[in-house]
Design an enzyme around this catalytic site. Structure first.
Site, short mmCIF file in Angstrom:
data_model
loop_
_atom_site.label_atom_id
_atom_site.label_comp_id
_atom_site.label_asym_id
_atom_site.label_seq_id
_atom_site.Cartn_x
_atom_site.Cartn_y
_atom_site.Cartn_z
N LYS A 13 0.83 -1.22 0.00
CA LYS A 13 0.00 0.00 0.00
C LYS A 13 0.86 1.26 0.00
O LYS A 13 0.62 2.19 -0.76
CB LYS A 13 -0.93 0.01 1.23
N ARG A 166 0.74 -9.21 13.88
CA ARG A 166 0.05 -8.24 13.01
C ARG A 166 -0.90 -8.92 12.05
O ARG A 166 -1.97 -8.39 11.75
CB ARG A 166 1.08 -7.42 12.22
#
Ligand code: ADP
Ligand code: ADP
Ligand code: ADP
Length: 208
Positions: A13, A166
């Site tokens: 991203k 995560r």
């Protein structure tokens, strides 16, 4: 254009946003970058979130939402933005809906094995945040930033224990946003597996 980049950590991203912001002429607002700059500047907020980031946990919604609200007040964010890494929870998405209308939520789709490869090989320049990959996008001189000549570092949260945490945080807290935005008719999927220039081209096609 008001865009959100959604997807697992390591999907690319930030890499795509740093190209797309120039192409579209809108700022790249990364909540991860904002938190890291507070930590580096040793602000009150930075002290509060340092251990949370290192462990790969999420900063509380109220703190994160307030930081984004403040960022939206700045003049460069009045004519569009790319939000990268926000929202990450349903509560954040609801808060964002009260702040700004969205044109599209771009969902970066990538298999788990590639996610882990990208995160574990990621290296960054601490002062500029420029991102490399030891295999896919190496610097000219090993371990050294091309622009600043400073040593590249591995983020604490790109170390193996934090990566696994995560990914589970992503699955529990953030993945539900895919259905949330699909229902609103805002979601567009892009295949994040090819080279960055190919992903960027796909992005341009889906948002135009
Ligand atoms: P995110 O912002 O989604 O966490 P990054 O943009 O930081 O992801 O990318 C994670 C790692 O993968 C970085 O090391 C980056 O250089 C690398 N990377 C990003 N996009 C690609 C791609 N399309 N192909 C191969 N490696 C990539
Ligand atoms: P990546 O793209 O590799 O997942 P980011 O740079 O987006 O990493 O985020 C780094 C860390 O900053 C997250 O693991 C989390 O601790 C914190 N963070 C970033 N954005 C948010 C958010 N929207 N809500 C809560 N915590 C966040
Ligand atoms: P060249 O080496 O031919 O000048 P580039 O340096 O732009 O071309 O890219 C070489 C390869 O590295 C490309 O195929 C691309 O997939 C990959 N690459 C370029 N930038 C990144 C990035 N930020 N993250 C991951 N891979 C990248």
């Amino acid at each position: 254009m008001n865009l959100v980049f959604l997807g697992p950590p390591g999907a690319g991203k930030g890499t795509i946003a740093s190209e797309a912001k120039n192409l579209f002429g809108i700022p790249h607002i990364s909540t991860g970058d904002l938190f890291r700059s507070h930590i580096k500047g040793e602000t009150e907020l930075g002290k509060q979130v340092k251990t949370i980031l290192a462990a790969g946990d999420l900063v509380p919604d109220s703190v994160t939402i307030e930081m984004v609200k403040q960022r939206f007040l700045e003049s460069d964010a009045q004519n569009g933005f790319i939000l990268d890494g926000f929202p990450r929870t349903i509560a954040q998405a609801d808060a964002l809906a009260e702040m700004k209308p969205l044109d599209a939520v771009v969902n970066f789709v990538l298999d788990r094995d590639l996610i882990v490869k990208r995160l574990s090989g990621r290296r960054v320049c601490k002062s500029t945040g420029k991102t490399y990959h030891i295999l896919y996008n190496p610097p000219k001189r090993e371990g050294i930033d091309d622009e600043t000549g400073e040593p590249l570092i591995q983020r604490d949260d790109d170390k193996p224990e934090a990566i696994l945490n995560r990914l589970s945080v992503y699955e529990k807290q953030t993945e539900p946003l895919i259905a949330y935005y699909r229902e609103k008719g805002l979601l567009v999927d892009i295949d994040a597996s090819p080279a960055p220039e190919v992903v960027l081209e796909a992005l341009v096609k889906v948002v135009q």
